[in-house]
Design a protein around this motif. Structure first.
Motif, PDB file in Angstrom:
ATOM      1  N   GLU A  35      52.263  36.421  56.082  1.00 29.96           N
ATOM      2  CA  GLU A  35      52.397  36.512  54.626  1.00 29.96           C
ATOM      3  C   GLU A  35      51.148  35.980  53.925  1.00 29.96           C
ATOM      4  N   ALA A  36      50.569  34.911  54.450  1.00 30.84           N
ATOM      5  CA  ALA A  36      49.370  34.340  53.829  1.00 30.84           C
ATOM      6  C   ALA A  36      48.193  35.307  53.898  1.00 30.84           C
ATOM      7  N   HIS A  82      43.186  28.365  47.637  1.00 34.83           N
ATOM      8  CA  HIS A  82      42.807  29.723  47.237  1.00 34.83           C
ATOM      9  C   HIS A  82      41.704  30.344  48.085  1.00 34.83           C
ATOM     10  N   GLN A 125      51.302  25.745  49.909  1.00 34.52           N
ATOM     11  CA  GLN A 125      52.344  26.345  49.092  1.00 34.52           C
ATOM     12  C   GLN A 125      53.708  26.417  49.763  1.00 34.52           C
ATOM     13  N   THR A 126      53.739  26.444  51.089  1.00 37.56           N
ATOM     14  CA  THR A 126      54.996  26.486  51.817  1.00 37.56           C
ATOM     15  C   THR A 126      54.905  25.542  53.011  1.00 37.56           C
ATOM     16  N   ASN A 133      48.669  26.947  53.322  1.00 39.40           N
ATOM     17  CA  ASN A 133      47.973  27.200  52.052  1.00 39.40           C
ATOM     18  C   ASN A 133      48.459  26.298  50.923  1.00 39.40           C
ATOM     19  N   GLY A 171      43.630  37.663  52.128  1.00 41.69           N
ATOM     20  CA  GLY A 171      44.049  36.270  52.096  1.00 41.69           C
ATOM     21  C   GLY A 171      43.534  35.453  53.258  1.00 41.69           C
ATOM     22  N   GLY A 181      45.979  42.409  52.534  1.00 42.44           N
ATOM     23  CA  GLY A 181      45.247  41.611  51.558  1.00 42.44           C
ATOM     24  C   GLY A 181      43.947  41.064  52.108  1.00 42.44           C
ATOM     25  N   ASN A 224      48.290  38.453  54.010  1.00 41.26           N
ATOM     26  CA  ASN A 224      48.541  39.644  53.204  1.00 41.26           C
ATOM     27  C   ASN A 224      48.472  39.383  51.709  1.00 41.26           C
ATOM     28  N   GLN A 225      48.165  38.148  51.325  1.00 42.99           N
ATOM     29  CA  GLN A 225      47.959  37.836  49.911  1.00 42.99           C
ATOM     30  C   GLN A 225      46.595  38.352  49.465  1.00 42.99           C
ATOM     31  N   THR A 226      46.451  38.528  48.172  1.00 44.81           N
ATOM     32  CA  THR A 226      45.170  38.927  47.596  1.00 44.81           C
ATOM     33  C   THR A 226      44.600  37.751  46.821  1.00 44.81           C
ATOM     34  N   SER A 227      43.353  37.413  47.127  1.00 46.36           N
ATOM     35  CA  SER A 227      42.718  36.274  46.474  1.00 46.36           C
ATOM     36  C   SER A 227      41.517  36.730  45.666  1.00 46.36           C
TER      37      SER A 227
END
Length: 263
Positions: free
Chosen positions: A140-141, A249, A123-124, A121, A40, A38, A143-146
């Motif tokens: 994981e962060a 974000h 979120q966690t 982020n 991210g 991602g 690899n997110q797509t923003s």
């Protein structure tokens, strides 16, 4: 045991040994490098205190994580909370506002308030000294797509910094948060759980500010900086955060440019 049976047993044993050898070799082979798919970012907000004996390990881990991240978009922010101050040692970097930010995350995430607590982020959350959990959360962060990005340029004038911002994408209700960060510090702790220890700190949030984003997604905000501020020992980090959920974000560091024109 009959000769035929012995031969069969030996053959099976050899097959087992060959199989085990192959499996062990496969397990011992080098792992493939992690792929970041991602675009991210990882904003790591550590809630810590000099009065907490569990916190130095988290401070050290996060400092190492940031150094190891290299040019990846990983941003580490250490908020020293003040609710430990009444338990034998006052943390000189602590503030009530830092504690309030942690309690706000407790509401967002339905989580307990403790130190060292790491929020990723917005979120966690996890224990800030848990290396496995921290590494997994960062992976994981990233690899997110923003769909959002922010660029920040700053021009310092005395104890005031003019920060130009430009947001790409639909910011919606997001706010621009800007933190003034002291990169390193050393403290001699004389009392409390860490009494007698010399503690090394990294990425200390000295102040943070909250701004509304202009309708055209760009503008200039003014951020006070301490008299000791310089580009070698301090930095300014900004991020876009949704005030209703706490989700972050986009984030970046302010690029200092004393010749940049203001919007």
């Amino acid at each position: 045991m009959k000769p035929k049976t012995i031969i069969t047993f030996v053959a099976l044993a050899a097959l087992v040994l060959i199989t085990v050898s192959f499996v062990n070799k496969s397990c011992a082979s080098p792992k493939q490098p992690e792929v970041v798919a991602g675009n991210g970012i990882a904003v790591l907000e550590l809630f810590t205190s000099e009065g907490c004996s569990s916190c130095p390990a988290a401070d050290a881990l996060l400092a190492h994580v940031q150094e190891a991240a290299g040019d990846k978009p990983v941003y580490y922010l250490a908020y020293h909370v003040d609710y430990w101050d009444r338990l034998g040692w006052k943390d000189i970097f602590s503030s009530r506002r830092n504690s309030e930010r942690q309690y706000q995350y407790s509401s967002y995430l339905n989580a307990q308030v403790y130190t060292p607590q790491l929020v990723i982020n917005g979120q966690t959350e996890c224990i800030g000294s848990d290396a496995v959990a921290v590494k997994q959360a960062i992976h994981e962060a990233l690899n997110q797509t923003s769909g959002l990005a922010v660029t920040l340029q700053g021009r310092q004038q005395g104890q005031l910094m003019h920060v130009n911002y430009a947001v790409t994408g639909n910011a919606g209700a997001d706010r621009l948060l800007v933190a003034v960060v002291q990169k390193q510090a050393i403290s001699q702790v004389k009392r409390g759980e860490n009494g007698g220890r010399t503690l090394k700190h990294a990425q200390i949030v000295q102040q943070f500010y909250d701004f509304k984003i202009a309708r055209n997604n760009q503008g200039t905000v003014e951020v006070p900086v301490p008299a000791a501020f310089n580009a070698q020992e301090w930095e300014v980090i900004g991020w876009l955060q949704q005030p209703q959920t706490g989700a972050i974000h986009a984030a970046t560091r302010v690029v200092l440019n004393n010749t940049v024109a203001l919007y």
